[in-house]
Write a protein that holds these residues in place. Structure first.
Motif, PDB file in Angstrom:
ATOM      1  N   PRO A  61       0.836  -1.202   0.000  1.00  0.00           N
ATOM      2  CA  PRO A  61       0.000   0.000   0.000  1.00  0.00           C
ATOM      3  C   PRO A  61       0.866   1.246   0.000  1.00  0.00           C
ATOM      4  CG  PRO A  61       0.033  -1.014   2.177  1.00  0.00           C
ATOM      5  CD  PRO A  61       0.710  -1.971   1.251  1.00  0.00           C
ATOM      6  N   PRO A  62       0.433   2.291  -0.671  1.00  0.00           N
ATOM      7  CA  PRO A  62       1.216   3.527  -0.702  1.00  0.00           C
ATOM      8  C   PRO A  62       1.252   4.191   0.672  1.00  0.00           C
ATOM      9  CG  PRO A  62      -0.953   3.881  -1.657  1.00  0.00           C
ATOM     10  CD  PRO A  62      -0.841   2.399  -1.408  1.00  0.00           C
ATOM     11  N   GLU A  63       2.298   4.950   0.915  1.00  0.00           N
ATOM     12  CA  GLU A  63       2.375   5.697   2.166  1.00  0.00           C
ATOM     13  C   GLU A  63       1.221   6.697   2.226  1.00  0.00           C
ATOM     14  OE1 GLU A  63       4.399   5.493   4.725  1.00  0.00           O
ATOM     15  OE2 GLU A  63       5.512   3.807   3.874  1.00  0.00           O
ATOM     16  N   PRO A  64       0.638   6.882   3.409  1.00  0.00           N
ATOM     17  CA  PRO A  64      -0.467   7.832   3.513  1.00  0.00           C
ATOM     18  C   PRO A  64       0.000   9.253   3.192  1.00  0.00           C
ATOM     19  CG  PRO A  64       0.295   7.152   5.686  1.00  0.00           C
ATOM     20  CD  PRO A  64       0.971   6.260   4.687  1.00  0.00           C
ATOM     21  N   VAL A  65      -0.834   9.962   2.499  1.00  0.00           N
ATOM     22  CA  VAL A  65      -0.539  11.349   2.158  1.00  0.00           C
ATOM     23  C   VAL A  65      -1.282  12.245   3.145  1.00  0.00           C
ATOM     24  CG1 VAL A  65      -0.708  13.139   0.415  1.00  0.00           C
ATOM     25  CG2 VAL A  65      -0.223  10.780  -0.273  1.00  0.00           C
ATOM     26  N   VAL A  66      -0.540  13.045   3.865  1.00  0.00           N
ATOM     27  CA  VAL A  66      -1.134  13.927   4.864  1.00  0.00           C
ATOM     28  C   VAL A  66      -1.154  15.345   4.324  1.00  0.00           C
ATOM     29  CG1 VAL A  66      -0.973  14.776   7.222  1.00  0.00           C
ATOM     30  CG2 VAL A  66      -0.268  12.431   6.682  1.00  0.00           C
ATOM     31  N   THR A  67      -2.312  15.931   4.316  1.00  0.00           N
ATOM     32  CA  THR A  67      -2.431  17.312   3.848  1.00  0.00           C
ATOM     33  C   THR A  67      -2.825  18.210   5.010  1.00  0.00           C
ATOM     34  OG1 THR A  67      -4.746  16.955   3.279  1.00  0.00           O
ATOM     35  CG2 THR A  67      -3.129  16.556   1.550  1.00  0.00           C
ATOM     36  N   GLY A  68      -2.454  19.471   4.900  1.00  0.00           N
ATOM     37  CA  GLY A  68      -2.808  20.415   5.950  1.00  0.00           C
ATOM     38  C   GLY A  68      -1.887  20.290   7.146  1.00  0.00           C
ATOM     39  N   ASP A  69      -2.214  20.999   8.211  1.00  0.00           N
ATOM     40  CA  ASP A  69      -1.398  21.007   9.414  1.00  0.00           C
ATOM     41  C   ASP A  69      -1.570  19.708  10.191  1.00  0.00           C
ATOM     42  OD1 ASP A  69      -0.556  23.556   8.833  1.00  0.00           O
ATOM     43  OD2 ASP A  69      -2.179  24.505   9.989  1.00  0.00           O
ATOM     44  N   ARG A  70      -0.465  19.167  10.657  1.00  0.00           N
ATOM     45  CA  ARG A  70      -0.541  17.964  11.474  1.00  0.00           C
ATOM     46  C   ARG A  70      -0.852  18.359  12.918  1.00  0.00           C
ATOM     47  NH1 ARG A  70       4.656  14.335   9.504  1.00  0.00           N
ATOM     48  NH2 ARG A  70       4.069  14.172   7.313  1.00  0.00           N
ATOM     49  N   PRO A  71      -1.860  17.730  13.513  1.00  0.00           N
ATOM     50  CA  PRO A  71      -2.260  18.089  14.874  1.00  0.00           C
ATOM     51  C   PRO A  71      -1.365  17.402  15.899  1.00  0.00           C
ATOM     52  CG  PRO A  71      -3.705  16.389  14.028  1.00  0.00           C
ATOM     53  CD  PRO A  71      -2.730  16.702  12.938  1.00  0.00           C
ATOM     54  N   GLY A  72      -0.075  17.734  15.911  1.00  0.00           N
ATOM     55  CA  GLY A  72       0.832  17.024  16.798  1.00  0.00           C
ATOM     56  C   GLY A  72       1.700  17.986  17.576  1.00  0.00           C
ATOM     57  N   PRO A  73       2.643  17.495  18.392  1.00  0.00           N
ATOM     58  CA  PRO A  73       2.831  16.057  18.594  1.00  0.00           C
ATOM     59  C   PRO A  73       1.720  15.441  19.452  1.00  0.00           C
ATOM     60  CG  PRO A  73       4.267  17.280  20.065  1.00  0.00           C
ATOM     61  CD  PRO A  73       3.611  18.298  19.171  1.00  0.00           C
ATOM     62  N   LEU A  74       1.429  14.188  19.164  1.00  0.00           N
ATOM     63  CA  LEU A  74       0.453  13.432  19.934  1.00  0.00           C
ATOM     64  C   LEU A  74       1.178  12.788  21.107  1.00  0.00           C
ATOM     65  CD1 LEU A  74      -2.246  11.923  20.395  1.00  0.00           C
ATOM     66  CD2 LEU A  74      -1.502  10.275  18.655  1.00  0.00           C
ATOM     67  N   ARG A  75       0.763  13.101  22.324  1.00  0.00           N
ATOM     68  CA  ARG A  75       1.417  12.554  23.518  1.00  0.00           C
ATOM     69  C   ARG A  75       0.522  11.479  24.123  1.00  0.00           C
ATOM     70  NH1 ARG A  75       2.366  18.095  24.937  1.00  0.00           N
ATOM     71  NH2 ARG A  75       1.316  17.847  26.948  1.00  0.00           N
ATOM     72  N   VAL A  76       1.091  10.274  24.262  1.00  0.00           N
ATOM     73  CA  VAL A  76       0.320   9.117  24.740  1.00  0.00           C
ATOM     74  C   VAL A  76       1.038   8.469  25.914  1.00  0.00           C
ATOM     75  CG1 VAL A  76      -0.682   6.875  24.144  1.00  0.00           C
ATOM     76  CG2 VAL A  76      -0.546   8.693  22.409  1.00  0.00           C
ATOM     77  N   ALA A  77       0.302   8.204  26.978  1.00  0.00           N
ATOM     78  CA  ALA A  77       0.822   7.449  28.120  1.00  0.00           C
ATOM     79  C   ALA A  77       0.369   5.996  27.981  1.00  0.00           C
ATOM     80  CB  ALA A  77       0.300   8.030  29.432  1.00  0.00           C
ATOM     81  N   ILE A  78       1.267   5.061  28.226  1.00  0.00           N
ATOM     82  CA  ILE A  78       0.942   3.635  28.186  1.00  0.00           C
ATOM     83  C   ILE A  78       1.205   3.049  29.564  1.00  0.00           C
ATOM     84  CG2 ILE A  78       1.469   1.400  27.158  1.00  0.00           C
ATOM     85  CD1 ILE A  78       2.369   2.840  24.636  1.00  0.00           C
ATOM     86  N   VAL A  79       0.187   2.415  30.133  1.00  0.00           N
ATOM     87  CA  VAL A  79       0.298   1.823  31.460  1.00  0.00           C
ATOM     88  C   VAL A  79       0.550   0.332  31.290  1.00  0.00           C
ATOM     89  CG1 VAL A  79      -0.813   1.474  33.689  1.00  0.00           C
ATOM     90  CG2 VAL A  79      -1.300   3.551  32.363  1.00  0.00           C
ATOM     91  N   GLY A  80       1.748  -0.110  31.679  1.00  0.00           N
ATOM     92  CA  GLY A  80       2.166  -1.495  31.491  1.00  0.00           C
ATOM     93  C   GLY A  80       3.397  -1.556  30.611  1.00  0.00           C
ATOM     94  N   SER A  81       4.134  -2.678  30.693  1.00  0.00           N
ATOM     95  CA  SER A  81       5.349  -2.811  29.891  1.00  0.00           C
ATOM     96  C   SER A  81       5.469  -4.194  29.268  1.00  0.00           C
ATOM     97  CB  SER A  81       6.583  -2.525  30.771  1.00  0.00           C
ATOM     98  OG  SER A  81       6.751  -3.552  31.740  1.00  0.00           O
ATOM     99  N   GLY A  82       4.322  -4.858  29.075  1.00  0.00           N
ATOM    100  CA  GLY A  82       4.325  -6.172  28.441  1.00  0.00           C
ATOM    101  C   GLY A  82       4.199  -6.072  26.934  1.00  0.00           C
ATOM    102  N   PRO A  83       3.907  -7.200  26.262  1.00  0.00           N
ATOM    103  CA  PRO A  83       3.827  -7.200  24.794  1.00  0.00           C
ATOM    104  C   PRO A  83       2.843  -6.191  24.221  1.00  0.00           C
ATOM    105  CG  PRO A  83       3.931  -9.440  25.616  1.00  0.00           C
ATOM    106  CD  PRO A  83       3.785  -8.563  26.821  1.00  0.00           C
ATOM    107  N   SER A  84       1.628  -6.124  24.760  1.00  0.00           N
ATOM    108  CA  SER A  84       0.647  -5.197  24.187  1.00  0.00           C
ATOM    109  C   SER A  84       1.095  -3.750  24.371  1.00  0.00           C
ATOM    110  CB  SER A  84      -0.739  -5.408  24.808  1.00  0.00           C
ATOM    111  OG  SER A  84      -0.715  -5.230  26.206  1.00  0.00           O
ATOM    112  N   ALA A  85       1.765  -3.455  25.485  1.00  0.00           N
ATOM    113  CA  ALA A  85       2.260  -2.098  25.730  1.00  0.00           C
ATOM    114  C   ALA A  85       3.348  -1.729  24.732  1.00  0.00           C
ATOM    115  CB  ALA A  85       2.793  -1.994  27.157  1.00  0.00           C
ATOM    116  N   PHE A  86       4.306  -2.622  24.525  1.00  0.00           N
ATOM    117  CA  PHE A  86       5.398  -2.314  23.596  1.00  0.00           C
ATOM    118  C   PHE A  86       4.937  -2.325  22.146  1.00  0.00           C
ATOM    119  CE2 PHE A  86       8.517  -2.880  27.023  1.00  0.00           C
ATOM    120  CZ  PHE A  86       9.393  -1.843  26.692  1.00  0.00           C
ATOM    121  N   TYR A  87       4.020  -3.215  21.799  1.00  0.00           N
ATOM    122  CA  TYR A  87       3.493  -3.188  20.432  1.00  0.00           C
ATOM    123  C   TYR A  87       2.735  -1.885  20.178  1.00  0.00           C
ATOM    124  CZ  TYR A  87       4.680  -8.058  19.340  1.00  0.00           C
ATOM    125  OH  TYR A  87       5.346  -9.229  19.063  1.00  0.00           O
TER     126      TYR A  87
END
Length: 544
Positions: free
Chosen positions: A95-121
């Motif tokens: 699949p082609p890389e997504p094309v983003v137009t306009g201003d990017r609403p970032g940076p997106l800051r995300v907290a992840i609770v846990g350090s197992g497989p689902s957290a790292f994935y």
């Protein structure tokens, strides 16, 4: 020559993405993927390019010329999948890389609770995206990372644990930072995390277990297999537990992979566990074990066994352990390799003086027997006519399912043991609406199903939901910065540290392990972990 997927398959489907002829199935977009035991390579379509073997995080893919007598069965297992699930293998379009137009609403800051497989994935899915800038903060209650990989995977399954290398690469990405030794809910609340992040992903797993609901279940000597697994894997919360290994027989109730893991650890010659990373206290206890037989008890028949074919095959390849089937078993015509394997075990003749694992089907536990401690278990026929039987044993381990625990401030489905959600978005059933900024991934999201790699696509679904909500400006805007968060954590948790501290612990454990011919020598005392994380010596904290 063709390539073959073997026992260690983690199902994360990294190999699927690089295959130029689409010969690895089931793929994550196929219905069978959610419940598959492993992935399979179509021998008629494989072009011997080796791309899949190069990217496999657990070295589970090998050319057929490298198969050993113990792994030759996997060539048949791979081919059999395509006989029952015919798939047109063909080159797949990238699949082609997504094309983003306009201003990017970032940076997106995300907290992840846990350090197992689902957290790292989840962290990898976020940090590898090109359509949005992301910063990830990972929070772990313990001073060590890894979750299920460190504390759940059996110590004699080191190839499965090799997926840690993938997680280490994620931790080295720009935008990633970790806070180990921080208990979300005690040291900092979810509402506070949302003051520094657009979104919070709970990936805390399933840390509780299901009950049998029979008399005597709470007698000393009757415990959850989850606790036994945590004990032999060196979880700090369970390192001081003791288990009665003085009797001749133990009974494991359940027919999944955890039940087979527990049976295998109990039955193996402890010296054969030395090269792995079993906790020192568990190894010492097992060296003095008097157990001669481990009975794995399942209510239904062999065709309903929840254990995977690779785990069943591994059980029968132990050189020092006999595997038998109570009452015998004849596989039907055109039976699966799993059922054929059970039938082959039923024909085996136990050798005198060897420990034994007995697979017993069609038996329902109706009472754990004993006065001050476990003395036996009463087994009634399930689906068959007959009288109940009392089986003497000194240890009962129930392995009938994990379940999540309620999380402070979040809705909880007590029947399923999960947080109510839609595609990872936490939903408040009382108001039938999504809780802004709060998400789940892994077992707390979907229940204890699948294997390690299944968490990759579970996490990807959640990340897609977060990014979509971010692009549509549905996430709350955090009023504070990441630097302010670090200051708050340091003030409340002065013993907490980042991933550099975990790398010191990891390096220390591996170095100490090599000195004694082991994969690693685990630290199990929190004080020792903290000392090493700070760069100090921990010789005085090592198990003696």
């Amino acid at each position: 020559m063709t390539y073959v997927v073997t026992q260690a398959c983690c199902n994360d489907a990294t190999c699927v993405a690089v295959c130029p002829v689409n010969c690895i199935h089931p793929t994550p977009d196929e219905a069978h993927y959610a419940r598959t035991e492993m992935l399979y390579i179509d021998p008629d379509a494989c072009i011997d390019c080796g791309a899949c073997a190069d990217v496999c995080p657990v070295d589970a893919i090998v050319p057929d010329s490298d198969l050993t007598p113990e792994t030759e069965i996997y060539q048949d297992l791979n081919a059999a999948y395509f006989l029952g699930n015919p798939t047109v293998s063909r080159p797949s379009e990238v699949p082609p890389e997504p094309v983003v137009t306009g201003d990017r609403p970032g940076p997106l800051r995300v907290a992840i609770v846990g350090s197992g497989p689902s957290a790292f994935y989840a962290a990898e899915e976020l940090l590898s995206r090109r359509d949005v800038d992301v910063e990830v903060s990972m929070f772990e209650r313990l001073p060590v990372a890894g979750g299920l990989v460190r504390f759940g995977v059996a110590p004699d399954h080191q190839t499965t644990k090799a997926v840690e290398r993938v997680f280490a690469r994620t931790a080295g990405r720009d935008g990633f930072r970790a806070f180990l030794g921080v208990d979300v809910g005690r040291d900092i609340t979810v509402d506070e995390l949302l003051e520094y992040h657009h979104a919070v992903i709970h990936a805390s797993g399933a840390s509780d277990d299901r009950k049998l609901g029979v008399p005597g279940e709470d007698l000393p000597g009757s415990v959850a297999a989850r606790e036994f697994v945590a004990w032999y894997n060196g979880h700090p919360d369970y390192a001081d537990r003791t288990f009665d290994l003085s009797g001749r027989r133990a009974v494991v109730i359940g027919n999944g992979n955890v039940a087979l893991d527990v049976a295998r650890i109990l039955a193996r010659d402890p010296e054969r566990l030395v090269p792995g990373d079993i906790a020192e206290h568990a190894l010492a206890a097992l060296r003095h074990s008097a157990i001669e037989e481990v009975v794995v008890l399942g209510r239904r028949g062999p065709e309903h066994g929840a254990f995977t074919t690779p785990e069943l095959l591994a059980l029968g390849s132990l050189p020092e352990v006999d595997v038998t089937v109570h009452g015998g078993y004849d596989a039907p015509d055109a039976a699966s390799i799993k059922l054929q394997t059970i039938a082959e075990y039923a024909r085996r003749i136990p050798q005198p003086g060897r420990r034994r694992i007995t697979l017993r089907f069609h038996g329902a536990p109706v009472e754990v027997l004993g006065g001050s401690h476990v003395e036996g278990i009463r087994i009634a026929p399930y689906g068959e006519v007959g009288a109940a039987e009392d089986l003497a044993c000194s240890l009962v381990l129930r392995s009938v399912g994990y379940r999540g625990r309620p999380l402070a401030g979040l809705p909880f489905d007590t029947e399923r043991g999960t947080v109510p959600n839609v595609a990872g978005r936490v939903v408040d059933p009382a108001e039938d609406r999504a809780v802004p900024g709060v998400y789940v991934a892994g077992w707390i999201k979907r229940g204890p199903t699948g294997v390690i790699g299944t968490n990759r696509y579970c996490a990807a679904e959640t990340v897609d939901a977060i990014v979509s909500d971010h692009e549509r400006a549905l996430l709350p805007q955090p009023p504070h910065t990441g630097d302010e968060l670090a200051a708050i954590v340091e003030s409340r948790c002065p013993d907490s540290f980042g991933f550099d501290g975990w790398r010191r612990i990891d390096r220390h454990e591996r170095t100490e392990g090599r000195r004694s011919g082991r994969a690693r020598q685990k630290l199990v005392a929190v004080d020792a972990m903290l000392a090493v994380a700070r760069g100090g010596a921990a010789d005085q904290h090592l198990p003696q």
